[in-house]
Design an enzyme around this catalytic site. Structure first.
Site: not given
Ligand code: NDP
Ligand code: 8X3
Length: 253
Positions: A153, A189
């Site tokens: 990741y 999520e």
């Molecule tokens: P969620 O799991 O809440 O949302 C992730 C979203 O990505 C969902 O809408 C999901 O939709 C979509 N998704 C995942 N895989 C696919 C795919 N193959 N094709 C299309 N859509 C996809 O996570 P977050 O909102 O937290 O994450 C959003 C972004 O932020 C990610 O890139 C994550 O790595 C990044 N991030 C998150 C952090 C955190 O602590 N939450 C911190 C740093 C970065 P569906 O399942 O309907 O396809």
């Molecule tokens: C999501 C934050 O710290 O779990 O990108 O990698 S962490």
């Protein structure tokens, strides 16, 4: 003329919060994700609340064919994309490298890197033709540091960090802005997905401190896309006050 934002992964978390904030500010939306029922619910919720139009596109960013079928054939009404938010992404597992599931590695690499690239190539060309645009990539603190068992990741988010810098250089002659947002812990999520639906494990990640909310990140993205034309925020790390790095925390447990 109303502006248009394309948000990948708008069915939950940060992407969904972005959909609300851009709709509230009168952008037309293109929302994408794999869970069609959630896309449809969000579309009708937003269209009832705001006088804007929502195009819901149900595809998996990992699938090059599906990406191109949808994005190469956008209706004229939604072709003029002002902002792309490359948000779709996930982590699967938290496992030392020697025990990692190779299928999880494939999914993370195919989604977080290759999916982002497939979408960007098509939308960047639309932006070049329109002579304007702003691409916002969701990186992570995991793209700035590595932590135990975060291996693949972290590597995918390091790639997003590198690709954001590369896009900024390649798109410079076209004056397309590129911003990378790197959050620490945001309560979404994300952890439920990482831990394969184990809600006890997922909830623990957010215990003993105030995590960032998806709205915190959406508001930050909104700020970055509203700077004056001559100003670009290249790179932004945003953390909960209780988190100093990927591994230093101030928790009351
Ligand atoms: P969620 O799991 O809440 O949302 C992730 C979203 O990505 C969902 O809408 C999901 O939709 C979509 N998704 C995942 N895989 C696919 C795919 N193959 N094709 C299309 N859509 C996809 O996570 P977050 O909102 O937290 O994450 C959003 C972004 O932020 C990610 O890139 C994550 O790595 C990044 N991030 C998150 C952090 C955190 O602590 N939450 C911190 C740093 C970065 P569906 O399942 O309907 O396809
Ligand atoms: C999501 C934050 O710290 O779990 O990108 O990698 S962490």
């Amino acid at each position: 003329m109303p502006k248009t934002v394309l948000i990948t992964g708008a069915t939950a978390g940060i992407g969904k919060a972005c959909a609300h904030i851009f709709a509230e500010n009168k952008y037309n939306l293109i929302i994408t994700g794999r869970r069609n029922h959630l896309l449809e619910v969000l579309k009708s919720e937003i269209e009832q609340k705001y006088p804007i139009s929502v195009l819901a596109l149900n595809f998996d960013v990992q699938n090059k064919k599906e990406v191109s079928q949808h994005l190469d054939n956008l209706p004229q009404t939604h072709k003029n994309i002002d902002v792309l938010i490359n948000n779709a992404g996930l982590s699967l597992g938290l496992t030392p490298i020697q025990n990692g599931q190779t299928s999880d590695w494939d999914t993370m690499i195919d989604t977080n890197i290759k999916g982002l690239l497939y979408v960007t190539k098509i939308v960047a060309n639309l932006m070049i033709a329109n002579k304007k645009g702003h691409i916002v990539n969701l990186g992570s603190i995991a793209g700035k540091e590595v932590y135990a068992s975060g291996n693949v990741y972290c590597a995918t988010k390091h790639a997003v960090n590198a690709l954001s810098q590369a896009m900024r250089i390649d798109l410079l002659p076209h004056q397309i802005k590129v911003t990378a947002i790197h959050p620490g812990a945001v309560e979404t999520e994300f952890s439920l997905v990482r831990f394969g639906g184990d809600s006890q494990k997922a909830n623990k990640v957010y215990q003993g401190y105030d995590a960032l909310t998806p709205t915190d990140i959406a508001q930050t993205i909104w700020f970055t896309v509203n700077t004056p034309a001559h100003v670009n925020i290249n790179d932004l790390v945003i953390m909960p006050t209780a988190q100093a790095s990927a591994t230093y925390w101030h928790k009351n447990l």
